[in-house]
Design an enzyme around this catalytic site. Structure first.
Site, mmCIF file in Angstrom:
data_model
loop_
_atom_site.group_PDB
_atom_site.id
_atom_site.type_symbol
_atom_site.label_atom_id
_atom_site.label_comp_id
_atom_site.label_asym_id
_atom_site.label_seq_id
_atom_site.Cartn_x
_atom_site.Cartn_y
_atom_site.Cartn_z
ATOM 1 N N ASP A 139 0.890 -1.295 0.072
ATOM 2 C CA ASP A 139 0.251 -0.123 0.064
ATOM 3 C C ASP A 139 0.906 1.287 0.054
ATOM 4 O O ASP A 139 1.771 1.370 0.580
ATOM 5 C CB ASP A 139 -0.686 0.064 1.254
ATOM 6 C CG ASP A 139 -1.936 0.935 1.124
ATOM 7 O OD1 ASP A 139 -2.647 1.337 -0.102
ATOM 8 O OD2 ASP A 139 -2.577 1.439 1.902
ATOM 9 N N HIS B 144 -3.750 13.911 0.906
ATOM 10 C CA HIS B 144 -3.871 13.191 2.251
ATOM 11 C C HIS B 144 -2.686 13.154 3.065
ATOM 12 O O HIS B 144 -2.810 13.346 4.169
ATOM 13 C CB HIS B 144 -4.037 11.572 1.568
ATOM 14 C CG HIS B 144 -4.319 10.501 2.971
ATOM 15 N ND1 HIS B 144 -5.258 10.524 3.757
ATOM 16 C CD2 HIS B 144 -3.316 9.837 3.164
ATOM 17 C CE1 HIS B 144 -4.833 9.483 4.478
ATOM 18 N NE2 HIS B 144 -3.529 8.858 4.158
ATOM 19 N N ARG C 35 1.716 15.334 13.034
ATOM 20 C CA ARG C 35 2.902 15.890 13.403
ATOM 21 C C ARG C 35 2.507 17.441 13.632
ATOM 22 O O ARG C 35 1.662 17.951 14.413
ATOM 23 C CB ARG C 35 4.116 15.819 12.568
ATOM 24 C CG ARG C 35 4.702 14.430 12.638
ATOM 25 C CD ARG C 35 5.784 14.243 11.609
ATOM 26 N NE ARG C 35 5.195 14.023 10.276
ATOM 27 C CZ ARG C 35 4.835 13.011 9.744
ATOM 28 N NH1 ARG C 35 4.647 11.822 10.122
ATOM 29 N NH2 ARG C 35 4.342 12.972 8.549
ATOM 30 N N GLU D 239 -10.149 4.098 4.020
ATOM 31 C CA GLU D 239 -9.352 5.000 3.332
ATOM 32 C C GLU D 239 -9.757 4.518 1.942
ATOM 33 O O GLU D 239 -9.965 3.423 1.223
ATOM 34 C CB GLU D 239 -7.791 4.477 3.211
ATOM 35 C CG GLU D 239 -7.207 5.205 4.745
ATOM 36 C CD GLU D 239 -5.625 4.895 4.852
ATOM 37 O OE1 GLU D 239 -5.072 4.119 4.003
ATOM 38 O OE2 GLU D 239 -5.304 5.733 5.550
ATOM 39 N N GLU E 236 -9.240 4.327 -2.099
ATOM 40 C CA GLU E 236 -8.272 4.162 -2.686
ATOM 41 C C GLU E 236 -8.585 3.062 -3.993
ATOM 42 O O GLU E 236 -9.717 2.742 -3.890
ATOM 43 C CB GLU E 236 -7.135 3.282 -2.002
ATOM 44 C CG GLU E 236 -6.625 3.756 -0.538
ATOM 45 C CD GLU E 236 -5.363 3.265 -0.178
ATOM 46 O OE1 GLU E 236 -4.650 2.532 -0.872
ATOM 47 O OE2 GLU E 236 -5.146 3.373 1.134
ATOM 48 N N ASP F 281 -8.715 0.453 2.312
ATOM 49 C CA ASP F 281 -7.643 0.088 3.354
ATOM 50 C C ASP F 281 -7.980 0.411 4.924
ATOM 51 O O ASP F 281 -7.730 1.700 5.224
ATOM 52 C CB ASP F 281 -6.471 0.929 2.919
ATOM 53 C CG ASP F 281 -5.196 0.869 3.859
ATOM 54 O OD1 ASP F 281 -5.323 -0.330 4.705
ATOM 55 O OD2 ASP F 281 -4.404 1.484 4.112
ATOM 56 N N ARG G 116 -6.869 4.158 13.690
ATOM 57 C CA ARG G 116 -6.138 5.359 13.754
ATOM 58 C C ARG G 116 -5.263 5.207 15.066
ATOM 59 O O ARG G 116 -4.347 5.697 15.126
ATOM 60 C CB ARG G 116 -6.768 6.593 13.499
ATOM 61 C CG ARG G 116 -7.413 6.729 12.433
ATOM 62 C CD ARG G 116 -6.495 6.656 10.941
ATOM 63 N NE ARG G 116 -7.311 6.895 9.663
ATOM 64 C CZ ARG G 116 -6.557 6.486 8.591
ATOM 65 N NH1 ARG G 116 -5.303 6.220 8.570
ATOM 66 N NH2 ARG G 116 -7.260 6.597 7.309
ATOM 67 N N GLN H 103 -2.492 2.820 14.848
ATOM 68 C CA GLN H 103 -1.638 3.439 14.112
ATOM 69 C C GLN H 103 -0.891 4.605 14.680
ATOM 70 O O GLN H 103 0.591 4.509 14.464
ATOM 71 C CB GLN H 103 -2.135 3.920 12.864
ATOM 72 C CG GLN H 103 -1.412 4.688 11.773
ATOM 73 C CD GLN H 103 -2.081 5.180 10.514
ATOM 74 O OE1 GLN H 103 -3.194 5.112 10.630
ATOM 75 N NE2 GLN H 103 -1.355 5.480 9.532
ATOM 76 N N TYR I 78 3.307 3.489 14.834
ATOM 77 C CA TYR I 78 3.909 3.738 13.348
ATOM 78 C C TYR I 78 5.364 4.152 13.182
ATOM 79 O O TYR I 78 5.941 3.961 12.196
ATOM 80 C CB TYR I 78 3.044 4.537 12.469
ATOM 81 C CG TYR I 78 3.200 6.245 12.900
ATOM 82 C CD1 TYR I 78 3.901 6.760 11.617
ATOM 83 C CD2 TYR I 78 2.760 6.861 13.795
ATOM 84 C CE1 TYR I 78 3.986 8.190 11.692
ATOM 85 C CE2 TYR I 78 3.025 8.142 14.116
ATOM 86 C CZ TYR I 78 3.887 9.082 12.895
ATOM 87 O OH TYR I 78 4.031 10.224 13.165
ATOM 88 N N LYS J 148 -3.257 -1.497 9.709
ATOM 89 C CA LYS J 148 -3.727 -1.870 8.632
ATOM 90 C C LYS J 148 -3.894 -3.136 8.306
ATOM 91 O O LYS J 148 -4.215 -3.633 7.141
ATOM 92 C CB LYS J 148 -2.513 -1.396 7.540
ATOM 93 C CG LYS J 148 -2.371 0.102 7.910
ATOM 94 C CD LYS J 148 -3.357 1.206 7.251
ATOM 95 C CE LYS J 148 -2.734 2.500 7.313
ATOM 96 N NZ LYS J 148 -3.775 3.258 6.647
ATOM 97 N N THR K 140 -8.872 -5.581 4.196
ATOM 98 C CA THR K 140 -8.484 -4.382 2.848
ATOM 99 C C THR K 140 -9.725 -4.972 1.991
ATOM 100 O O THR K 140 -9.693 -6.192 1.496
ATOM 101 C CB THR K 140 -7.217 -4.805 2.167
ATOM 102 O OG1 THR K 140 -6.015 -4.457 3.341
ATOM 103 C CG2 THR K 140 -6.975 -3.644 1.238
ATOM 104 N N THR L 212 -4.231 6.722 -0.117
ATOM 105 C CA THR L 212 -5.662 7.438 0.089
ATOM 106 C C THR L 212 -6.015 8.690 -1.020
ATOM 107 O O THR L 212 -5.089 9.422 -1.106
ATOM 108 C CB THR L 212 -6.057 7.936 1.543
ATOM 109 O OG1 THR L 212 -5.596 6.944 2.420
ATOM 110 C CG2 THR L 212 -7.508 8.686 1.826
ATOM 111 N N GLU M 209 -9.660 12.560 8.152
ATOM 112 C CA GLU M 209 -9.546 13.945 7.620
ATOM 113 C C GLU M 209 -10.956 14.353 7.554
ATOM 114 O O GLU M 209 -10.825 15.762 7.858
ATOM 115 C CB GLU M 209 -9.013 13.825 6.081
ATOM 116 C CG GLU M 209 -7.633 13.214 6.093
ATOM 117 C CD GLU M 209 -7.342 12.847 4.334
ATOM 118 O OE1 GLU M 209 -6.871 13.738 3.733
ATOM 119 O OE2 GLU M 209 -7.355 11.598 4.275
HETATM 120 MN MN MN Z 1 -3.717 3.159 2.938
#
Ligand code: MN
Length: 418
Positions: A125, A132, A141, A198, A200, A230, A234, A237, A241, A250, A254, A346, A360
């Site tokens: 992926d 995104h 961040r 997500e 995609e 996907d 969150r 993640q 991550y 993830k 899927t 995404t 988002e």
């Molecule tokens: Mn993805």
């Protein structure tokens, strides 16, 4: 190219996903029949395994369609892919001479069960949507450091799990995982509270490689495209991550659409990637347009309630195309196999209404998204998420069928995890 007319009347409607121009590849079964290869045409599925058994469809010296995957057909190569489209188009076109035989092998789509259309070899992926990446980077961040320094130079990706891939209509279970909410001193194990989708596209690799390939060669290796969700936890993640990227966040599932739209059906809709903000290294430059103008939307349907379309965007928004991603993927010498699946990343547009995830759309839960009869920050138990997409031609559309999944409540925490 105009609509190609078929004697299957429902294939001539402007509203169908499956006109004669499309001919997407799926795997279907009826009642207790064995799953086999079929092609969608209007409201029907053409049983190509049966046609092959009767000698009406001949592409190789051995049968390739009486199996529950398209991998053996892909293996025949791009000349056979083109030959197949020519033969099937002739059978289904208005005025076809063999209509009376072919008619016996049309199965109503409404009564058929659809299965995964191919054996997924490996799944990668990517993270190739600029909007995104900027949005997520701003939240995880800060806006000044939203895009990592490599982002405008490399299509970033992670190796996912082929075992996570399921076909549309499969229920998805809210995952358990290790979580550490902001401000908490220690992590705990429990159900994800920030489960997301997500939006995609997936590219299906139809020809293998052993060593680096160019962007043009990568394009030739792609058999077709699917819609891809996907699913993403969150909260898992955010904690896991760094430094190696997504892992369990993830791995739950899927979901892909049941139909692979062959690249040939999408040819009229090719568009170039957006202007580069910094020049790409020569190996990643596109020799021609390699994205597609595919309108996309996502619907959210609560367990008891009406669907709200929560986003509308377009595949043409991506910063990197699938051939660029595949080229980069092989650059180290990484071998690719028939049945490899590449998620685009995404697909978020520039405005709020075109964002491709709830993370988002609700800005991390700070601005819950209004839906009919309520609002959502993340997916709730019982919600069904449905991805749809189509390229719009002159009086027809090339669609993928729904890519849908319903979220089930998490299982109780097992004793060994308490
Ligand atoms: Mn993805």
């Amino acid at each position: 190219m105009p609509l190609m007319k078929s004697w299957v009347e429902s294939a001539n409607l402007a509203s169908t996903d499956f006109p004669l121009n499309n001919l997407p590849c799926g795997v279907f079964s009826v009642a207790d029949d064995a799953p086999r290869c079929g092609v969608a045409i209007g409201d029907f599925i053409l049983d190509v395994a049966a046609l092959e058994a009767e000698g009406l469809l001949s592409l190789a010296d051995h049968p390739v369609f009486d199996v529950p995957f398209w991998n053996e057909f892909m293996e025949l190569g791009s000349e056979a892919w083109a030959d197949f489209r020519t033969q099937v188009t002739a059978m289904l076109a208005e005025g076809a001479s063999k209509r009376w035989i072919v008619e016996d092998h049309l199965v109503p789509r409404a009564g058929a069960t659809l299965h995964l259309p191919f054996l997924i070899s490996e799944y990668t992926d990517f993270y190739a949507g600029r909007n995104h990446a900027f949005n997520v980077g701003s939240m995880f961040r800060d806006p000044e450091n939203a895009l990592p320094p490599n982002w405008l130079h490399i299509p970033i990706g992670y190796n996912g799990r082929a075992s996570s891939v399921v076909v549309s209509g499969t229920d998805v279970r809210r995952p358990l995982g290790q979580l550490k909410p902001p401000g908490a001193d220690v992590p705990y194990f429990g159900p994800s509270k920030r489960f997301d989708f997500e939006l995609e596209m997936g590219a299906v690799v139809g020809r293998g490689s052993d060593g680096p390939v160019s962007v043009a060669e990568a394009d030739a290796m792609i058999f077709g495209y699917v819609l891809l969700n996907d699913w993403s936890a969150r909260d898992i993640q955010a904690w896991e991550y760094q430094p190696l990227g997504p892992f369990q966040a993830k791995a739950t599932a899927t979901t892909i659409s049941p139909w692979i739209v062959m690249k040939a059906a999408l040819e009229p809709f090719r568009v170039p990637t957006p202007a580069r903000e910094v020049p790409l290294l020569p190996y990643l430059r596109e020799p021609g347009p390699m994205l597609y103008d595919i309108a996309l939307e996502v619907g959210l349907t609560p367990e008891a309630g009406a669907e709200t379309v929560i986003t509308r965007t377009n595949y043409a928004q991506m910063y990197y195309s699938a051939p660029q991603q595949l080229c980069h993927h092989t650059s180290s010498g990484c071998a690719m196999n028939i049945g490899d699946l590449l998620g685009s990343g995404t697909i978020s547009g520039p405005i709020r209404e075109s964002r491709g995830s709830l993370l988002e759309l609700s800005w991390g839960g700070k601005e819950p998204l209004p839906i009919t009869g309520g609002s959502r920050s993340f997916i709730e138990d019982g919600d069904t998420i449905t991805l749809r997409g189509h390229a719009a031609g002159d009086g027809y559309r090339i669609g993928f069928g729904d890519c849908a999944g319903r979220l089930l409540a998490a299982k109780d925490l097992p004793d060994w995890a308490k």
